[in-house]
Design a protein around this motif. Structure first.
Motif, PDB file in Angstrom:
ATOM      1  N   ARG A   1      18.118   0.299 -15.426  1.00  0.00           N
ATOM      2  CA  ARG A   1      18.710  -0.503 -14.343  1.00  0.00           C
ATOM      3  C   ARG A   1      19.970   0.164 -13.793  1.00  0.00           C
ATOM      4  O   ARG A   1      20.214   0.166 -12.578  1.00  0.00           O
ATOM      5  CB  ARG A   1      19.038  -1.907 -14.870  1.00  0.00           C
ATOM      6  CG  ARG A   1      19.578  -2.862 -13.814  1.00  0.00           C
ATOM      7  CD  ARG A   1      19.576  -4.284 -14.338  1.00  0.00           C
ATOM      8  NE  ARG A   1      20.477  -4.422 -15.483  1.00  0.00           N
ATOM      9  CZ  ARG A   1      21.771  -4.749 -15.391  1.00  0.00           C
ATOM     10  NH1 ARG A   1      22.295  -4.956 -14.184  1.00  0.00           N
ATOM     11  NH2 ARG A   1      22.509  -4.870 -16.465  1.00  0.00           N
ATOM     12  N   THR A   2      20.766   0.722 -14.667  1.00  0.00           N
ATOM     13  CA  THR A   2      21.990   1.410 -14.238  1.00  0.00           C
ATOM     14  C   THR A   2      21.661   2.619 -13.371  1.00  0.00           C
ATOM     15  O   THR A   2      22.331   2.875 -12.361  1.00  0.00           O
ATOM     16  CB  THR A   2      22.816   1.852 -15.460  1.00  0.00           C
ATOM     17  OG1 THR A   2      23.165   0.702 -16.233  1.00  0.00           O
ATOM     18  CG2 THR A   2      24.078   2.571 -15.032  1.00  0.00           C
ATOM     19  N   LYS A   3      20.621   3.362 -13.756  1.00  0.00           N
ATOM     20  CA  LYS A   3      20.247   4.578 -13.021  1.00  0.00           C
ATOM     21  C   LYS A   3      19.497   4.265 -11.737  1.00  0.00           C
ATOM     22  O   LYS A   3      19.552   5.049 -10.783  1.00  0.00           O
ATOM     23  CB  LYS A   3      19.378   5.476 -13.909  1.00  0.00           C
ATOM     24  CG  LYS A   3      20.127   6.088 -15.091  1.00  0.00           C
ATOM     25  CD  LYS A   3      19.190   6.893 -15.981  1.00  0.00           C
ATOM     26  CE  LYS A   3      18.551   8.036 -15.224  1.00  0.00           C
ATOM     27  NZ  LYS A   3      17.685   8.862 -16.100  1.00  0.00           N
ATOM     28  N   GLN A   4      18.804   3.115 -11.685  1.00  0.00           N
ATOM     29  CA  GLN A   4      17.905   2.841 -10.568  1.00  0.00           C
ATOM     30  C   GLN A   4      18.414   1.706  -9.654  1.00  0.00           C
ATOM     31  O   GLN A   4      17.646   0.889  -9.169  1.00  0.00           O
ATOM     32  CB  GLN A   4      16.510   2.478 -11.105  1.00  0.00           C
ATOM     33  CG  GLN A   4      15.824   3.606 -11.844  1.00  0.00           C
ATOM     34  CD  GLN A   4      15.452   4.749 -10.902  1.00  0.00           C
ATOM     35  OE1 GLN A   4      15.474   4.610  -9.688  1.00  0.00           O
ATOM     36  NE2 GLN A   4      15.111   5.890 -11.463  1.00  0.00           N
TER      37      GLN A   4
ATOM     38  N   ALA B   1      10.003  -3.847 -12.972  1.00  0.00           N
ATOM     39  CA  ALA B   1       9.353  -4.258 -11.728  1.00  0.00           C
ATOM     40  C   ALA B   1       7.926  -4.707 -12.020  1.00  0.00           C
ATOM     41  O   ALA B   1       7.280  -4.194 -12.932  1.00  0.00           O
ATOM     42  CB  ALA B   1       9.352  -3.120 -10.720  1.00  0.00           C
ATOM     43  N   ARG B   2       7.465  -5.650 -11.229  1.00  0.00           N
ATOM     44  CA  ARG B   2       6.080  -6.092 -11.385  1.00  0.00           C
ATOM     45  C   ARG B   2       5.109  -5.005 -10.928  1.00  0.00           C
ATOM     46  O   ARG B   2       5.384  -4.282  -9.969  1.00  0.00           O
ATOM     47  CB  ARG B   2       5.817  -7.336 -10.536  1.00  0.00           C
ATOM     48  CG  ARG B   2       6.222  -8.642 -11.154  1.00  0.00           C
ATOM     49  CD  ARG B   2       5.505  -9.804 -10.476  1.00  0.00           C
ATOM     50  NE  ARG B   2       5.443  -9.686  -9.019  1.00  0.00           N
ATOM     51  CZ  ARG B   2       4.597 -10.371  -8.252  1.00  0.00           C
ATOM     52  NH1 ARG B   2       3.726 -11.211  -8.812  1.00  0.00           N
ATOM     53  NH2 ARG B   2       4.610 -10.230  -6.939  1.00  0.00           N
ATOM     54  N   LEU B   3       3.990  -4.933 -11.631  1.00  0.00           N
ATOM     55  CA  LEU B   3       2.860  -4.137 -11.144  1.00  0.00           C
ATOM     56  C   LEU B   3       1.965  -5.120 -10.397  1.00  0.00           C
ATOM     57  O   LEU B   3       1.340  -5.987 -10.987  1.00  0.00           O
ATOM     58  CB  LEU B   3       2.101  -3.495 -12.308  1.00  0.00           C
ATOM     59  CG  LEU B   3       0.848  -2.693 -11.930  1.00  0.00           C
ATOM     60  CD1 LEU B   3       1.205  -1.550 -10.985  1.00  0.00           C
ATOM     61  CD2 LEU B   3       0.144  -2.175 -13.178  1.00  0.00           C
ATOM     62  N   TYR B   4       1.970  -5.008  -9.066  1.00  0.00           N
ATOM     63  CA  TYR B   4       1.256  -5.975  -8.236  1.00  0.00           C
ATOM     64  C   TYR B   4       0.237  -5.247  -7.369  1.00  0.00           C
ATOM     65  O   TYR B   4       0.589  -4.354  -6.583  1.00  0.00           O
ATOM     66  CB  TYR B   4       2.245  -6.742  -7.365  1.00  0.00           C
ATOM     67  CG  TYR B   4       1.598  -7.768  -6.463  1.00  0.00           C
ATOM     68  CD1 TYR B   4       1.114  -8.968  -6.980  1.00  0.00           C
ATOM     69  CD2 TYR B   4       1.458  -7.517  -5.103  1.00  0.00           C
ATOM     70  CE1 TYR B   4       0.509  -9.905  -6.148  1.00  0.00           C
ATOM     71  CE2 TYR B   4       0.862  -8.444  -4.262  1.00  0.00           C
ATOM     72  CZ  TYR B   4       0.381  -9.635  -4.793  1.00  0.00           C
ATOM     73  OH  TYR B   4      -0.221 -10.562  -3.977  1.00  0.00           O
ATOM     74  N   GLN B   5      -1.039  -5.639  -7.550  1.00  0.00           N
ATOM     75  CA  GLN B   5      -2.102  -5.020  -6.782  1.00  0.00           C
ATOM     76  C   GLN B   5      -2.028  -3.487  -6.861  1.00  0.00           C
ATOM     77  O   GLN B   5      -2.078  -2.783  -5.848  1.00  0.00           O
ATOM     78  CB  GLN B   5      -2.040  -5.488  -5.318  1.00  0.00           C
ATOM     79  CG  GLN B   5      -2.293  -6.976  -5.119  1.00  0.00           C
ATOM     80  CD  GLN B   5      -3.701  -7.395  -5.554  1.00  0.00           C
ATOM     81  OE1 GLN B   5      -4.678  -6.718  -5.234  1.00  0.00           O
ATOM     82  NE2 GLN B   5      -3.795  -8.499  -6.289  1.00  0.00           N
ATOM     83  N   ARG B   6      -1.837  -3.007  -8.097  1.00  0.00           N
ATOM     84  CA  ARG B   6      -1.798  -1.579  -8.413  1.00  0.00           C
ATOM     85  C   ARG B   6      -0.579  -0.856  -7.820  1.00  0.00           C
ATOM     86  O   ARG B   6      -0.550   0.368  -7.764  1.00  0.00           O
ATOM     87  CB  ARG B   6      -3.089  -0.888  -7.930  1.00  0.00           C
ATOM     88  CG  ARG B   6      -4.361  -1.497  -8.498  1.00  0.00           C
ATOM     89  CD  ARG B   6      -5.587  -0.750  -8.010  1.00  0.00           C
ATOM     90  NE  ARG B   6      -6.808  -1.356  -8.568  1.00  0.00           N
ATOM     91  CZ  ARG B   6      -8.035  -0.867  -8.387  1.00  0.00           C
ATOM     92  NH1 ARG B   6      -8.186   0.232  -7.652  1.00  0.00           N
ATOM     93  NH2 ARG B   6      -9.085  -1.465  -8.915  1.00  0.00           N
ATOM     94  N   ARG B   7       0.406  -1.611  -7.381  1.00  0.00           N
ATOM     95  CA  ARG B   7       1.591  -1.018  -6.748  1.00  0.00           C
ATOM     96  C   ARG B   7       2.841  -1.416  -7.540  1.00  0.00           C
ATOM     97  O   ARG B   7       3.009  -2.583  -7.907  1.00  0.00           O
ATOM     98  CB  ARG B   7       1.702  -1.500  -5.312  1.00  0.00           C
ATOM     99  CG  ARG B   7       2.851  -0.856  -4.516  1.00  0.00           C
ATOM    100  CD  ARG B   7       2.936  -1.479  -3.122  1.00  0.00           C
ATOM    101  NE  ARG B   7       1.674  -1.295  -2.391  1.00  0.00           N
ATOM    102  CZ  ARG B   7       1.362  -0.220  -1.681  1.00  0.00           C
ATOM    103  NH1 ARG B   7       2.226   0.778  -1.603  1.00  0.00           N
ATOM    104  NH2 ARG B   7       0.210  -0.146  -1.051  1.00  0.00           N
ATOM    105  N   CYS B   8       3.702  -0.447  -7.804  1.00  0.00           N
ATOM    106  CA  CYS B   8       4.976  -0.725  -8.454  1.00  0.00           C
ATOM    107  C   CYS B   8       5.914  -1.353  -7.431  1.00  0.00           C
ATOM    108  O   CYS B   8       6.175  -0.755  -6.373  1.00  0.00           O
ATOM    109  CB  CYS B   8       5.595   0.571  -9.004  1.00  0.00           C
ATOM    110  SG  CYS B   8       7.310   0.382  -9.560  1.00  0.00           S
ATOM    111  N   GLU B   9       6.396  -2.545  -7.730  1.00  0.00           N
ATOM    112  CA  GLU B   9       7.283  -3.212  -6.780  1.00  0.00           C
ATOM    113  C   GLU B   9       8.710  -2.673  -6.831  1.00  0.00           C
ATOM    114  O   GLU B   9       9.560  -3.107  -6.058  1.00  0.00           O
ATOM    115  CB  GLU B   9       7.272  -4.720  -7.025  1.00  0.00           C
ATOM    116  CG  GLU B   9       5.945  -5.373  -6.655  1.00  0.00           C
ATOM    117  CD  GLU B   9       6.038  -6.878  -6.555  1.00  0.00           C
ATOM    118  OE1 GLU B   9       6.865  -7.474  -7.273  1.00  0.00           O
ATOM    119  OE2 GLU B   9       5.288  -7.451  -5.740  1.00  0.00           O
ATOM    120  N   GLY B  10       8.954  -1.719  -7.737  1.00  0.00           N
ATOM    121  CA  GLY B  10      10.271  -1.082  -7.768  1.00  0.00           C
ATOM    122  C   GLY B  10      10.381   0.014  -6.731  1.00  0.00           C
ATOM    123  O   GLY B  10      11.299   0.029  -5.919  1.00  0.00           O
ATOM    124  N   CYS B  11       9.418   0.929  -6.731  1.00  0.00           N
ATOM    125  CA  CYS B  11       9.443   2.036  -5.772  1.00  0.00           C
ATOM    126  C   CYS B  11       8.450   1.845  -4.626  1.00  0.00           C
ATOM    127  O   CYS B  11       8.399   2.659  -3.702  1.00  0.00           O
ATOM    128  CB  CYS B  11       9.164   3.350  -6.482  1.00  0.00           C
ATOM    129  SG  CYS B  11       7.545   3.417  -7.308  1.00  0.00           S
TER     130      CYS B  11
END
Length: 236
Positions: A179-182, A188-198
Motif C-alpha cells: 500500500r505504501t509503494k502503490q 484490489a478485487r479481481l473482477y471479471q478477470r481484471r485487477c481493479e488496482g491497475c
C-alpha cells in the motif's frame, strides 16, 4: 478488502481535511486582513504625525499672539515716547500680524490633513473589523469541520484495528508495504478477470495460476504486485 476500504476512507478524510473550502477562504481573508491592517497602521501614523504637527503649529501661533499682545499693551500704555522706537514697535506689530496670519493658515492646512487621516482611520478600522468578523466565522466553520472529520477518523481507525486483529500479522505487513509503494492501494478485487488496482486484465497464464491456487493462498497481480482478492465475480 475491508481493511483496504477503511484505508481508502481514511485517505479520503485526510484529503477532505486538507482541502476544506474554509482553508482557501481563510487564506484569502487573512491576506486581505493583513493588507488592511498595514493600511490602518499607516493611517494611524499619519494621524499621529499630523496631530503633533498641529499642536506645534498652534503653539507657534500662540507665541506670536502673546508677543503681539505684549507689544500692543506697551504701545497702548504710552511708555514708548521716542518716535523712532514707536515706529519700530508698529512695524514689529505689523510683522507679527502677518506672521500670525501665515501660521494660522498652516494650522488650518494641518487640521484638514489630520481630519482626512482621521476619516481614513475610521474607514479602515471598519474594514478591519468586518474582515476580522469573516475570519472568525470561517475559523469557526473550519474548526467544526475538523472536529467532525477527526471524530470520523477515530471511528474508522478503531474499526480498522478490530478488522486487522482477525488477519494474520504477516499478511497485514505485506499489505501495508504494498500500500505504501502503490499509492495507498495494497489490495484490489479481481473482477471479471481484471485487477481493479491497475485496471489491467490478467492474461491466460495468470488466470490459470489464480484458478489453481488454494483459497487461502495469497495471490498477487503480476503487473502492479497488489494482493488480489478473489470473489464470485472474479470470472474464474
Amino acid at each position: 478488502m475491508d481493511v483496504q476500504n477503511l484505508d481508502v476512507r481514511l485517505t479520503q478524510l485526510a484529503h477532505r481535511r486538507k482541502n476544506l473550502p474554509e482553508l482557501a477562504e481563510l487564506q484569502t481573508l487573512e491576506a486581505d486582513l493583513t493588507q488592511q491592517r498595514d493600511l490602518l497602521v499607516a493611517a494611524q501614523t499619519e494621524e499621529s504625525d499630523t496631530s503633533r504637527e498641529q499642536t506645534k503649529a498652534e503653539q507657534d501661533v500662540d507665541q506670536v499672539r502673546q508677543r503681539a499682545a505684549r507689544d500692543q499693551k506697551r504701545l497702548d500704555s504710552g511708555a514708548v515716547a521716542s518716535p523712532k522706537d514707536l515706529e519700530s514697535l508698529q512695524r514689529e506689530l505689523a510683522s507679527l500680524a502677518k506672521r500670525q496670519g501665515d501660521l494660522e493658515d498652516v494650522v488650518l492646512e494641518v487640521m484638514e490633513r489630520r481630519e482626512g487621516a482621521q476619516e481614513r482611520v475610521r474607514e479602515l478600522t471598519s474594514r478591519v473589523e468586518a474582515i476580522q468578523a469573516k475570519v472568525d466565522d470561517a475559523t469557526a466553520r473550519r474548526d467544526a469541520a475538523h472536529a467532525e472529520i477527526d471524530a470520523e477518523v477515530a471511528t474508522v481507525n478503531k474499526e480498522r484495528e478490530l478488522t486487522v486483529a482477525d488477519i494474520p500479522e504477516a499478511l497485514v505487513t505485506l499489505y501495508d508495504r504494498i500500500r505504501t509503494k502503490q499509492g495507498g492501494i495494497g489490495a484490489a478485487r479481481l473482477y471479471q478477470r481484471r485487477c481493479e488496482g491497475c485496471r489491467l486484465e490478467l492474461d491466460i497464464t495468470e488466470l490459470n495460476d489464480v484458478r489453481a491456487a488454494a483459497a487461502d493462498t495469497i495471490v498477487r497481480c503480476e503487473n502492479c504486485s497488489r494482493i488480489l482478492v478473489r470473489t464470485p465475480d472474479s470470472g474464474l
